[in-house]
Design a protein around this motif. Structure first.
Motif, short mmCIF file in Angstrom:
data_model
loop_
_atom_site.label_atom_id
_atom_site.label_comp_id
_atom_site.label_asym_id
_atom_site.label_seq_id
_atom_site.Cartn_x
_atom_site.Cartn_y
_atom_site.Cartn_z
N TRP A 67 0.85 -1.19 0.00
CA TRP A 67 0.00 0.00 0.00
C TRP A 67 0.90 1.25 0.00
O TRP A 67 0.65 2.21 0.70
CB TRP A 67 -0.95 -0.03 1.20
N GLU B 280 0.21 3.75 3.13
CA GLU B 280 -1.08 3.74 3.79
C GLU B 280 -1.10 2.58 4.78
O GLU B 280 -0.80 1.43 4.43
CB GLU B 280 -2.20 3.58 2.74
N ARG B 281 -1.41 2.90 6.03
CA ARG B 281 -1.44 1.90 7.11
C ARG B 281 -0.09 1.19 7.29
O ARG B 281 -0.05 -0.01 7.58
CB ARG B 281 -2.54 0.86 6.86
N VAL C 265 -3.73 0.51 -3.19
CA VAL C 265 -5.01 0.32 -3.89
C VAL C 265 -5.75 1.64 -4.08
O VAL C 265 -6.57 1.77 -4.99
CB VAL C 265 -5.91 -0.68 -3.14
N ASN C 266 -5.49 2.61 -3.21
CA ASN C 266 -5.99 3.96 -3.45
C ASN C 266 -4.98 4.63 -4.37
O ASN C 266 -3.90 5.00 -3.94
CB ASN C 266 -6.11 4.75 -2.14
N LYS D 250 -9.36 -1.28 -6.95
CA LYS D 250 -10.31 -0.84 -5.94
C LYS D 250 -11.22 0.15 -6.64
O LYS D 250 -10.79 1.26 -6.96
CB LYS D 250 -9.56 -0.19 -4.77
N GLU E 61 -14.93 3.59 -1.11
CA GLU E 61 -14.33 4.70 -0.36
C GLU E 61 -13.88 5.83 -1.30
O GLU E 61 -12.72 6.23 -1.28
CB GLU E 61 -13.17 4.19 0.50
N ARG F 296 -11.23 -5.98 -6.21
CA ARG F 296 -11.51 -6.05 -4.77
C ARG F 296 -13.00 -5.88 -4.48
O ARG F 296 -13.69 -5.09 -5.13
CB ARG F 296 -10.70 -4.99 -4.02
N PHE G 80 -14.30 -4.81 -1.62
CA PHE G 80 -14.47 -3.94 -0.45
C PHE G 80 -15.36 -2.76 -0.83
O PHE G 80 -14.95 -1.61 -0.84
CB PHE G 80 -13.08 -3.47 0.00
N LYS H 103 -12.05 -9.54 1.35
CA LYS H 103 -11.45 -9.43 2.69
C LYS H 103 -11.96 -10.57 3.57
O LYS H 103 -13.11 -10.99 3.45
CB LYS H 103 -11.78 -8.09 3.33
N ASP I 233 -13.74 -4.94 8.24
CA ASP I 233 -12.44 -4.42 7.83
C ASP I 233 -11.34 -4.84 8.79
O ASP I 233 -10.88 -4.02 9.58
CB ASP I 233 -12.52 -2.89 7.75
N GLU J 101 -8.34 -11.99 0.95
CA GLU J 101 -7.45 -10.87 1.28
C GLU J 101 -7.28 -10.79 2.79
O GLU J 101 -8.24 -10.68 3.55
CB GLU J 101 -8.02 -9.54 0.76
N GLU K 266 -3.14 -2.76 11.18
CA GLU K 266 -3.95 -1.54 11.29
C GLU K 266 -4.82 -1.52 12.54
O GLU K 266 -4.83 -0.55 13.29
CB GLU K 266 -4.82 -1.38 10.03
N TYR K 267 -5.55 -2.59 12.75
CA TYR K 267 -6.48 -2.66 13.90
C TYR K 267 -5.98 -3.62 14.97
O TYR K 267 -6.73 -3.97 15.87
CB TYR K 267 -7.85 -3.11 13.43
N HIS L 29 -6.67 4.96 13.85
CA HIS L 29 -7.06 3.64 14.37
C HIS L 29 -6.14 3.07 15.45
O HIS L 29 -6.11 1.86 15.65
CB HIS L 29 -7.20 2.61 13.23
C1 GCU Z 1 -9.41 0.25 5.29
C2 GCU Z 1 -8.22 1.12 5.52
C3 GCU Z 1 -7.94 1.99 4.34
C4 GCU Z 1 -7.86 1.15 3.08
C5 GCU Z 1 -9.11 0.32 2.93
C6 GCU Z 1 -9.05 -0.66 1.78
O1 GCU Z 1 -10.58 1.02 5.28
O2 GCU Z 1 -8.42 1.90 6.66
O3 GCU Z 1 -6.74 2.66 4.57
O4 GCU Z 1 -7.70 1.94 1.97
O5 GCU Z 1 -9.29 -0.44 4.08
O6 GCU Z 1 -8.84 -1.83 2.05
O7 GCU Z 1 -9.21 -0.30 0.64
#
Ligand code: GCU
Length: 685
Positions: free
Chosen positions: A157, A165-166, A207-208, A288, A292, A325, A327, A366, A371, A393, A399-400, A534
């Motif tokens: 990521w 990210e994370r 993925v973002n 993705k 989101e 994905r 999600f 996932k 999540d 996935e 993260e958590y 988080h």
């Molecule tokens: C979670 C995570 C994000 C990530 C997202 C994903 O929400 O906090 O940072 O982008 O999962 O899996 O796409």
């Protein structure tokens, strides 16, 4: 001072003179066939590792197999192997599989390593080195191994500005200031670590996909992508890119990104052709979309099969895959409205499309419906699809689960997930069988996980979090390996085979998920974390948000009613008997009770305790057990080098402190809400 950089590929000279003599007989001569690049990699790894262990230079030869030694080869270009091992056994060896067998020839010891593919060769070599590191003899080996999942993938990521990210272990090893890094050695060392546990695919960016990363598929950046990909290719990993679904508009100058538009389809085809000119073994795209705030086919009134298939058609002539994905959920929910349920989303979006995806599309799902919480049920989408390729996935990055400041050995959690019986084809249809493609006879399948590494010297921030990366690789190879076995292997490879050390560390690892769970969100309810980053407790942090993540605690009770009878109906996404099990207040497993039911604090769990007393007790015990981890680690002070000992100690101490914060915040919150005292009268604030 040792930093932990070598991770589980830390080689040291063999200490037993007898074993040393034994190994040297074999490494006197290693016979192999030149040619493939991966074969070169395999020989480099073997010379390096075995060279250190045996304190001798390993003699590689590519002709004249005589005397004692090791013979390594692909079964097809190695006729001697056929004579030795027999056509029959070689014929049944699956892709990426290998055989390792000790034989005696005219009284001389020989070891034969035979594989079907070049990757298999490399895996065999790493296996051999693992055996030597755990001080095993080589004269009685008879091993046949093969991966159960075709795709064993890591998702980075990483963003091109160098952030991750994370990410909890420093900055990206791939990018700095919107460019690729100039020193590739770290990337190569990462490839070694991944290949050594059988991982064969990697996606290089988050993925973002933001502005700069959208350009990764352009002629400007493809040469650098290709350079990176070539490092991974040498270790048997195919490279993937996360793409921006809106690319045709954003960088292609087209007015639309509609997947059914001819211009858009042609644009992606042209890009795919260009990518394969640069990277002939390119893996494909990770996507993705409509998730989101990321763009996707919904913008154009199209569905996800339309979107995925358009990309699949562009990649298909080159053998590329689309990993799409799942999600996808409404992240603009109104917390006042109890009808919508985020947990339902993936199943509701994708089951109507079952059978409508191209053969080279995999849906990446996932593990849970929410999540990556410390505890969630397994996503009912596994098994909800029978005519579509599926992929699991997981999230290695914590993260958590404590962000690599807290110890949380995740293979314990993952084993429960892959062993979960979906009952999709009656009893015994595990998630492992579904994602491998075996259950429904699917062509593609596998597993992906979000990486936990960065440029911290020890890769993962918390040194013991290396066990999660290692464990992921081993499980992706074979989901039947137990979490204890993985913990033992990793500890042994990382810290040596001294029993006191392996016993102590293994037990710490194996207890850690349950410890973390006990002082954080109780009974499967999740989400009691500080918003955005988080980390740390905030019981109502997400309670009035738009993300669909609520616990509904009031002065009477807590939990989310997801039953069919009176709740959101999520429980009905599971086939019998899982549906009945979750639907019933009596049968629902304690650890998931609040995920499925809203109950009074005085509700009695199967354990016999009330919900409120369970919360108090587990939070007290959890914080104490976190303190216990520090004490257990301290017993190893004289057995572990100072560098690595200190690093871990610091993290464990931080965890123990932070666990108390968790305990007090959670207990205080529930005492204030419920007004019910702790029967043991411990301090609650
Ligand atoms: C979670 C995570 C994000 C990530 C997202 C994903 O929400 O906090 O940072 O982008 O999962 O899996 O796409």
């Amino acid at each position: 001072k040792e930093s932990g950089y070598e991770a589980w590929l830390r080689y040291r000279p063999c200490e037993s003179e007898e074993l040393l003599g034994h190994y040297r007989k074999y490494f006197n001569r290693v016979w192999f066939r030149q040619g493939l690049e991966i074969m070169r990699t395999a020989m480099q790894e073997l010379s390096h590792g075995a060279g250190i262990i045996t304190r001798c230079t390993v003699r590689l030869c590519d002709e004249g197999w005589q005397g004692a030694g090791i013979a390594i080869g692909l079964i097809d270009d190695f006729s001697e192997l056929k004579d030795l091992l027999g056509n029959e056994i070689l014929g049944t060896l699956p892709e990426d599989g290998y055989l390792m067998r000790s034989i005696e020839h005219e009284g001389l010891p020989r070891l034969v390593l035979a594989a079907r593919s070049a990757n298999g060769m490399l895996y065999a070599v790493f296996h051999l080195l693992r055996l030597m590191k755990s001080v095993q003899r080589l004269d009685r080996l008879n091993i046949a191994e093969h991966p159960r999942n075709a795709l064993r993938m890591i998702n980075q990521w990483d963003n091109m500005d160098g952030s991750i990210e994370r990410g909890y272990a420093g900055r990206s090893i791939f990018y700095r200031d919107d460019e690729f890094v100039s020193d590739w050695s770290r990337i190569r060392d990462y490839a070694r670590l991944l290949a050594s546990v059988g991982i064969n695919a990697i996606s290089l960016n988050n993925v973002n996909v933001h502005e700069r990363e959208t350009l990764l598929i352009t002629d400007e950046l493809l040469p650098k992508v290709a350079q990176t990909a070539s490092i991974f290719s040498a270790y048997g990993l195919r490279t993937y890119l996360s793409i921006n679904f809106a690319s045709p508009r954003q960088i292609g100058g087209l007015p639309t990104a509609d997947p059914l538009d001819e211009g858009v389809r042609a644009w992606w085809k042209e890009r795919a052709d260009a990518i394969y000119r640069h990277i002939p073994d390119f893996g494909g795209f990770l996507v993705k979309a409509d998730s989101e705030f990321r763009p996707g086919p919904y913008t154009y009134g199209r569905n996800h099969a339309d979107g995925a298939n358009m990309l699949a058609d562009a990649l298909e002539p080159h053998g590329g895959l689309v990993i799409w994905r799942c999600f996808v959920y409404d992240c603009l929910q109104d917390w006042r409205d109890r009808k919508p349920d985020r947990a339902r989303a993936a199943y509701d979006h994708y089951t109507p499309l079952d059978g409508r995806f191209r053969e080279n599309v995999l849906l990446q799902i996932k593990n849970g419906p929410m999540d990556f919480q410390v505890r969630e049920p397994v996503s009912p989408l596994f098994g909800g699809l029978s005519k579509t390729n599926q992929m699991l996935e997981l999230q290695i990055t914590q993260e958590y689960t404590g962000q690599q400041k807290h110890l949380c050995y995740l293979p314990s959690q993952w084993k429960e997930i892959v062993d979960f019986d979906t009952f999709a084809l009656g009893e015994g249809t595990s998630v492992a069988q579904i994602v491998s493609g075996k259950a429904f006879g699917r062509r593609h399948g596998g597993v992906a996980a979000v990486s936990n590494i960065g440029d911290d010297q020890n890769w993962t921030g918390h040194l013991l979090a290396q066990a999660n990366l290692y464990g992921y690789g081993r499980l992706s190879w074979n989901m039947e390996i137990g979490e204890e076995e993985i913990a033992w292997e990793w500890t042994c490879l990382t810290f040596g085979k001294k029993e006191k050390v392996t016993d102590t560390i293994c037990c710490m690892l194996l207890d850690s998920w349950s410890i973390y769970e006990s002082y954080t969100a109780p009974l499967g309810v999740g989400w009691m974390v500080q918003p955005n980053h988080h980390y740390g407790p905030s019981v109502d942090g997400y309670e009035y948000s738009k993300w669909g993540t609520y616990h509904f605690a009031d002065c009477h009770g807590i939990g989310v009613n997801r039953t069919l009878l009176t709740g959101t109906g999520y429980s009905a996404q599971y086939p019998s008997p899982q549906f009945e099990r979750y639907e019933s207040l009596q049968d629902c497993p304690d650890e998931l009770l609040l995920f499925f039911h809203h109950v009074p604090y005085t509700h009695r769990l199967q354990s016999g305790k009330t919900v409120i007393q369970h919360i108090y007790d587990t939070h007290y015990e959890g914080a104490e057990r976190a303190e216990g981890l520090v004490e257990r680690w301290k017993t190893l002070e004289d057995d572990i080098d100072e560098g690595r000992y200190r690093q871990v100690l610091d993290r464990l101490q931080e965890q123990a402190e932070h666990a108390k914060e968790w305990r007090d915040v959670i207990n205080t919150y529930f005492l204030r809400k419920s007004g019910i005292q702790d029967i043991h009268k411990r301090p609650i604030y």
